[in-house]
Design a protein around this motif. Sequence first.
Motif, PDB file in Angstrom:
ATOM      1  N   HIS A   1       0.840  -1.202   0.000  1.00 58.76           N
ATOM      2  CA  HIS A   1       0.000   0.000   0.000  1.00 58.76           C
ATOM      3  C   HIS A   1       0.874   1.251   0.000  1.00 58.76           C
ATOM      4  O   HIS A   1       0.613   2.204  -0.735  1.00 58.76           O
ATOM      5  CB  HIS A   1      -0.913   0.006   1.230  1.00 58.76           C
ATOM      6  CG  HIS A   1      -1.900  -1.114   1.260  1.00 58.76           C
ATOM      7  ND1 HIS A   1      -3.016  -1.135   0.437  1.00 58.76           N
ATOM      8  CD2 HIS A   1      -1.956  -2.249   2.007  1.00 58.76           C
ATOM      9  CE1 HIS A   1      -3.714  -2.244   0.685  1.00 58.76           C
ATOM     10  NE2 HIS A   1      -3.083  -2.928   1.626  1.00 58.76           N
ATOM     11  N   LEU A   2       1.899   1.241   0.828  1.00 57.90           N
ATOM     12  CA  LEU A   2       2.813   2.387   0.899  1.00 57.90           C
ATOM     13  C   LEU A   2       3.587   2.552  -0.394  1.00 57.90           C
ATOM     14  O   LEU A   2       3.851   3.683  -0.841  1.00 57.90           O
ATOM     15  CB  LEU A   2       3.777   2.215   2.076  1.00 57.90           C
ATOM     16  CG  LEU A   2       3.133   2.118   3.468  1.00 57.90           C
ATOM     17  CD1 LEU A   2       4.205   1.879   4.529  1.00 57.90           C
ATOM     18  CD2 LEU A   2       2.344   3.373   3.771  1.00 57.90           C
ATOM     19  N   VAL A   3       3.958   1.422  -1.011  1.00 54.05           N
ATOM     20  CA  VAL A   3       4.694   1.475  -2.278  1.00 54.05           C
ATOM     21  C   VAL A   3       3.829   2.089  -3.372  1.00 54.05           C
ATOM     22  O   VAL A   3       4.295   2.917  -4.168  1.00 54.05           O
ATOM     23  CB  VAL A   3       5.153   0.065  -2.681  1.00 54.05           C
ATOM     24  CG1 VAL A   3       5.764   0.077  -4.083  1.00 54.05           C
ATOM     25  CG2 VAL A   3       6.166  -0.472  -1.682  1.00 54.05           C
ATOM     26  N   ALA A   4       2.551   1.691  -3.424  1.00 55.21           N
ATOM     27  CA  ALA A   4       1.636   2.247  -4.428  1.00 55.21           C
ATOM     28  C   ALA A   4       1.470   3.753  -4.246  1.00 55.21           C
ATOM     29  O   ALA A   4       1.471   4.522  -5.218  1.00 55.21           O
ATOM     30  CB  ALA A   4       0.279   1.556  -4.336  1.00 55.21           C
ATOM     31  N   ILE A   5       1.343   4.183  -2.990  1.00 56.45           N
ATOM     32  CA  ILE A   5       1.211   5.617  -2.709  1.00 56.45           C
ATOM     33  C   ILE A   5       2.506   6.350  -3.045  1.00 56.45           C
ATOM     34  O   ILE A   5       2.490   7.451  -3.621  1.00 56.45           O
ATOM     35  CB  ILE A   5       0.836   5.836  -1.239  1.00 56.45           C
ATOM     36  CG1 ILE A   5      -0.561   5.268  -0.961  1.00 56.45           C
ATOM     37  CG2 ILE A   5       0.877   7.321  -0.876  1.00 56.45           C
ATOM     38  CD1 ILE A   5      -0.960   5.294   0.493  1.00 56.45           C
ATOM     39  N   ALA A   6       3.646   5.743  -2.694  1.00 60.93           N
ATOM     40  CA  ALA A   6       4.942   6.379  -2.943  1.00 60.93           C
ATOM     41  C   ALA A   6       5.189   6.556  -4.436  1.00 60.93           C
ATOM     42  O   ALA A   6       5.670   7.609  -4.877  1.00 60.93           O
ATOM     43  CB  ALA A   6       6.062   5.547  -2.317  1.00 60.93           C
TER      44      ALA A   6
ATOM     45  N   THR B   1       4.098  -2.062 -19.369  1.00 57.68           N
ATOM     46  CA  THR B   1       3.930  -0.777 -20.046  1.00 57.68           C
ATOM     47  C   THR B   1       4.522   0.360 -19.229  1.00 57.68           C
ATOM     48  O   THR B   1       5.140   1.285 -19.770  1.00 57.68           O
ATOM     49  CB  THR B   1       2.433  -0.510 -20.299  1.00 57.68           C
ATOM     50  OG1 THR B   1       1.858  -1.622 -20.989  1.00 57.68           O
ATOM     51  CG2 THR B   1       2.241   0.743 -21.140  1.00 57.68           C
ATOM     52  N   MET B   2       4.341   0.294 -17.915  1.00 56.92           N
ATOM     53  CA  MET B   2       4.877   1.345 -17.049  1.00 56.92           C
ATOM     54  C   MET B   2       6.399   1.268 -16.956  1.00 56.92           C
ATOM     55  O   MET B   2       7.072   2.295 -16.800  1.00 56.92           O
ATOM     56  CB  MET B   2       4.226   1.259 -15.671  1.00 56.92           C
ATOM     57  CG  MET B   2       2.719   1.478 -15.709  1.00 56.92           C
ATOM     58  SD  MET B   2       1.932   1.544 -14.087  1.00 56.92           S
ATOM     59  CE  MET B   2       2.431   3.177 -13.542  1.00 56.92           C
TER      60      MET B   2
ATOM     61  N   CYS C   1       9.603   0.027  -7.272  1.00 56.44           N
ATOM     62  CA  CYS C   1       8.192   0.053  -6.879  1.00 56.44           C
ATOM     63  C   CYS C   1       7.349  -0.828  -7.802  1.00 56.44           C
ATOM     64  O   CYS C   1       6.489  -1.590  -7.337  1.00 56.44           O
ATOM     65  CB  CYS C   1       7.663   1.482  -6.901  1.00 56.44           C
ATOM     66  SG  CYS C   1       8.278   2.551  -5.591  1.00 56.44           S
ATOM     67  N   LEU C   2       7.590  -0.733  -9.097  1.00 58.08           N
ATOM     68  CA  LEU C   2       6.833  -1.538 -10.059  1.00 58.08           C
ATOM     69  C   LEU C   2       7.100  -3.027  -9.867  1.00 58.08           C
ATOM     70  O   LEU C   2       6.173  -3.847  -9.918  1.00 58.08           O
ATOM     71  CB  LEU C   2       7.183  -1.112 -11.484  1.00 58.08           C
ATOM     72  CG  LEU C   2       6.763   0.303 -11.895  1.00 58.08           C
ATOM     73  CD1 LEU C   2       7.251   0.619 -13.303  1.00 58.08           C
ATOM     74  CD2 LEU C   2       5.254   0.464 -11.810  1.00 58.08           C
ATOM     75  N   MET C   3       8.361  -3.389  -9.643  1.00 54.24           N
ATOM     76  CA  MET C   3       8.701  -4.785  -9.427  1.00 54.24           C
ATOM     77  C   MET C   3       8.059  -5.313  -8.141  1.00 54.24           C
ATOM     78  O   MET C   3       7.558  -6.442  -8.089  1.00 54.24           O
ATOM     79  CB  MET C   3      10.226  -4.952  -9.351  1.00 54.24           C
ATOM     80  CG  MET C   3      10.971  -4.628 -10.642  1.00 54.24           C
ATOM     81  SD  MET C   3      10.518  -5.723 -12.034  1.00 54.24           S
ATOM     82  CE  MET C   3       9.374  -4.671 -12.939  1.00 54.24           C
ATOM     83  N   TYR C   4       8.070  -4.492  -7.120  1.00 55.38           N
ATOM     84  CA  TYR C   4       7.499  -4.897  -5.826  1.00 55.38           C
ATOM     85  C   TYR C   4       5.997  -5.140  -5.958  1.00 55.38           C
ATOM     86  O   TYR C   4       5.480  -6.176  -5.502  1.00 55.38           O
ATOM     87  CB  TYR C   4       7.762  -3.806  -4.784  1.00 55.38           C
ATOM     88  CG  TYR C   4       7.468  -4.227  -3.360  1.00 55.38           C
ATOM     89  CD1 TYR C   4       8.486  -4.685  -2.539  1.00 55.38           C
ATOM     90  CD2 TYR C   4       6.175  -4.168  -2.849  1.00 55.38           C
ATOM     91  CE1 TYR C   4       8.219  -5.079  -1.241  1.00 55.38           C
ATOM     92  CE2 TYR C   4       5.904  -4.561  -1.557  1.00 55.38           C
ATOM     93  CZ  TYR C   4       6.935  -5.004  -0.753  1.00 55.38           C
ATOM     94  OH  TYR C   4       6.653  -5.406   0.530  1.00 55.38           O
ATOM     95  N   MET C   5       5.292  -4.207  -6.587  1.00 53.63           N
ATOM     96  CA  MET C   5       3.849  -4.370  -6.745  1.00 53.63           C
ATOM     97  C   MET C   5       3.520  -5.582  -7.614  1.00 53.63           C
ATOM     98  O   MET C   5       2.547  -6.298  -7.354  1.00 53.63           O
ATOM     99  CB  MET C   5       3.248  -3.096  -7.345  1.00 53.63           C
ATOM    100  CG  MET C   5       3.239  -1.921  -6.382  1.00 53.63           C
ATOM    101  SD  MET C   5       2.392  -0.454  -7.035  1.00 53.63           S
ATOM    102  CE  MET C   5       3.590   0.115  -8.256  1.00 53.63           C
ATOM    103  N   SER C   6       4.326  -5.827  -8.628  1.00 52.20           N
ATOM    104  CA  SER C   6       4.101  -6.994  -9.492  1.00 52.20           C
ATOM    105  C   SER C   6       4.226  -8.289  -8.709  1.00 52.20           C
ATOM    106  O   SER C   6       3.408  -9.211  -8.858  1.00 52.20           O
ATOM    107  CB  SER C   6       5.093  -6.978 -10.658  1.00 52.20           C
ATOM    108  OG  SER C   6       4.941  -5.831 -11.450  1.00 52.20           O
ATOM    109  N   LEU C   7       5.244  -8.379  -7.865  1.00 45.53           N
ATOM    110  CA  LEU C   7       5.455  -9.593  -7.081  1.00 45.53           C
ATOM    111  C   LEU C   7       4.330  -9.821  -6.080  1.00 45.53           C
ATOM    112  O   LEU C   7       3.848 -10.942  -5.915  1.00 45.53           O
ATOM    113  CB  LEU C   7       6.797  -9.516  -6.355  1.00 45.53           C
ATOM    114  CG  LEU C   7       8.052  -9.621  -7.231  1.00 45.53           C
ATOM    115  CD1 LEU C   7       9.304  -9.373  -6.400  1.00 45.53           C
ATOM    116  CD2 LEU C   7       8.117 -10.978  -7.914  1.00 45.53           C
TER     117      LEU C   7
END
Length: 242
Positions: free
Chosen positions: A39-44, A189-190, A214-220
């Motif tokens: 959640h924090l990563v998405a906001i960051a 894409t991002m 951040c993108l890699m973290y959210m993907s995992l």
Amino acid sequence: MAERDSPTPASRINSTPLMLDRKRSCWGRLCDTLSMVSHLVAIAFTGYITYLAWPFTNLFSWHPIMMSVAFSFLMVEGILFFSRESTLIPKVNRKGKVGYHWVTMTTAVICALIGFTIIFVNKIIRDKSHFKSWHGTIGLVVLIYICLQSIGGAFHLFPQFTSKYVKLADLKLYHATSGLCLFLLVMATMVLALYSNWTQKNAGDAGWYFLLGCLMYMSLVITNQVTSEYLPRALKKPSSQY
């Protein structure tokens, strides 16, 4: 003098599940923590993109903002509603979470359409060609995909229209699987957007790697949620979903 009884094989067997439970508990707590951090990563990520676009002096600056809000924030949160570890609405029942999900995803689609319109109009104003880069081409595919995915998701609210052709449990499984493919395509894409002149010029080296991380973290996190939680339960007990 009687010999002291040695541990029987049965006692060793009984102690094994306890040790495994402790290991699972530690691993479970770690997964819970990592999921909550998402959640924090998405906001960051969204906040940093907004910071890079400040002070919004041109039309293009709104494109990365709207796309990051749509995909790295709203889409991530919409999926995490169903996570047992990191949902922000743990006391809401499954039906309620479905409601939160489709409202959030509908908002994400609207933001994505606005972001697409902005970049399309901006290219017309600047007399530039459309869909010449991989980012632009795959971005168009993502936009079409997310609209089709939304239409498929709408059938969950009105299952009477598809009950003659496909079971509701199977439809939900297809929707979850297709949603994961869509999310990974969005993340790809991002990542391609990070190679754009705008991002490299404004983010710098440290900022670029931060956004990539951040993108890699959210993907995992999202991939782990769908593959290890939703899909196995849907395959074993499809009728119990939702």
